[in-house]
Design an enzyme around this catalytic site. Sequence first.
Site, PDB file in Angstrom:
ATOM      1  N   GLU A 169       0.349  -1.163  -0.231  1.00  0.00           N
ATOM      2  CA  GLU A 169       0.079   0.265   0.071  1.00  0.00           C
ATOM      3  C   GLU A 169       0.986   1.750   0.031  1.00  0.00           C
ATOM      4  OE1 GLU A 169      -3.605   0.072   0.227  1.00  0.00           O
ATOM      5  OE2 GLU A 169      -3.763  -2.194   0.532  1.00  0.00           O
ATOM      6  N   CYS A 221      -1.798   9.669   1.786  1.00  0.00           N
ATOM      7  CA  CYS A 221      -1.724   9.356   0.767  1.00  0.00           C
ATOM      8  C   CYS A 221      -2.518   9.423   0.155  1.00  0.00           C
ATOM      9  CB  CYS A 221      -1.760   7.274   0.668  1.00  0.00           C
ATOM     10  SG  CYS A 221      -2.856   6.889   1.377  1.00  0.00           S
TER      11      CYS A 221
END
Length: 459
Positions: free
Chosen positions: A232, A266
């Site tokens: 991720e 993110c």
Amino acid sequence: MSIAEIVSYSPVSGEAVGAVPVTDAQRFDTEVRRAAAAFAEGTWSSSPLLRAQAMHRWADALEREAESIADVIVSEVGKIFFEARLEVVLAVDALRYNAGLTRHVDGQAGPMHDGSISYLERRPVGVAGFIVPWNSPVALLVRDLAPALAAGTTAVVKPSPLASLSVQRVIEVGYSAGVPEDVIRIVYGDVEIGRALVEHPAVRAIGFTGSTSTGREIMRLAANDFTRVLLELGGKSASVVFADADIPRAIDSLVASSVVISGQFCMATTRVLVERSAYPEALERVVEKARGLRVGDPYDPASNLGPLISKEHRDHVLGYVDLARQTAKVVAGGEPADEAGAGLTPTVITDVELTSPIVRDEIFGPVLTVEPFDGEADAVVAANASPYGLVSSVWTKDGDRAWRVARGIDAGTVWVNRYNRSFAEMPSGGTKDSGFGRTRGIDGLRQFTEPKHINWQIS
Ligand code: NAD
């Protein structure tokens, strides 16, 4: 002999707020072997009800301790209290959803065309290692760990050295709620211990959340033992706003999402692409909203964002602002705000080329570009111009267009007429340099399982 420590410092005051001991090589091996022995012993991996009960109790205890855990997060990450508190809410939700999934029998059985019978079982992979970043240490740890525990793995967790205390606290709350101590072990350190975790032969899967460059190295290291990886990684989200959208609603939502964790997120909004006819109106609102945001003390309810994690990181972000001053236009912010540590005023950049590092790189700060586009095809090309593919959004009242554009954008998640909504039920993850593998949903659990097929002939 003195024990080396990892000290956490407040991004607000710069003062030390606590420390954990660095895990030395011998202790590290003992910790991994403890988790491996707990897996091999089998009680945890073969008892879905036990796992569900432990995870529910952990969730309940986190809920009770939410405020004090949020305090620890604020102390070492510097995000505003509301966001720190939200991390605990997300962790509780992930535990409860995955506690239910422990009882999801994720196999298959049935007659085959040759008269035999096949049985497919998804078995937990063994020990899973979790390498966690600093920006949302609690929510991201539990997001990836809960599905693995639901699948029946045991775990070794390595927090970021910038946020060890938050992870330590959350796992200790788990122990006191009844999560067996051998099922989750913690190791403390930075790059060396992260590498050691990926390379340990007893670790059969890695859940990594962090930067793209670290993700690349982890994937290389994992190749030696064919350790499976969930990566991720970074993001550079583009949001596409058509002229027929509710422009004020779109812009207000996107600007607010650009400063979540001071842009050190993110999934933060980083690029707002606006159809040319609505560009002047949208830009005016972006600038007005950005200027209205307040950088300040994380505990002040009037603060919209806190400081960046460190002055060094702010310098890195300011490098992009300087580049924008030379090659594009900075129309709002871009100024240090030192009232509470390494603050930076929300920054808006225009007149930027698609090939610019400002558009392509993950800046990881409160920096937003506003870019015009002409028509659907142009919007999709522009949205796909960065190497990342984590999240995106489309804003329009035309449902068919929303569908076409959402399908054209290369990202793991695309929101339509909203932004930054993740669900424990729905898989999330990236494409391109944002990584691969999925966390959340049933895919999140499957990530930590190995399918095993048994076929037998009926005589
Ligand atoms: P980072 O990659 O520097 O560090 C992440 C973790 O990896 C830390 O625990 C670190 O100690 C460890 N590590 C560093 N080098 C290692 C190596 N060679 N081998 C093994 N472990 C190693 O990232 P960061 O600065 O902590 O976090 C910010 C990054 O994380 C940003 O790029 C952000 O986009 C990304 N992120 C992604 C998501 C997502 O869900 N996709 C969520 C949050 C953050």
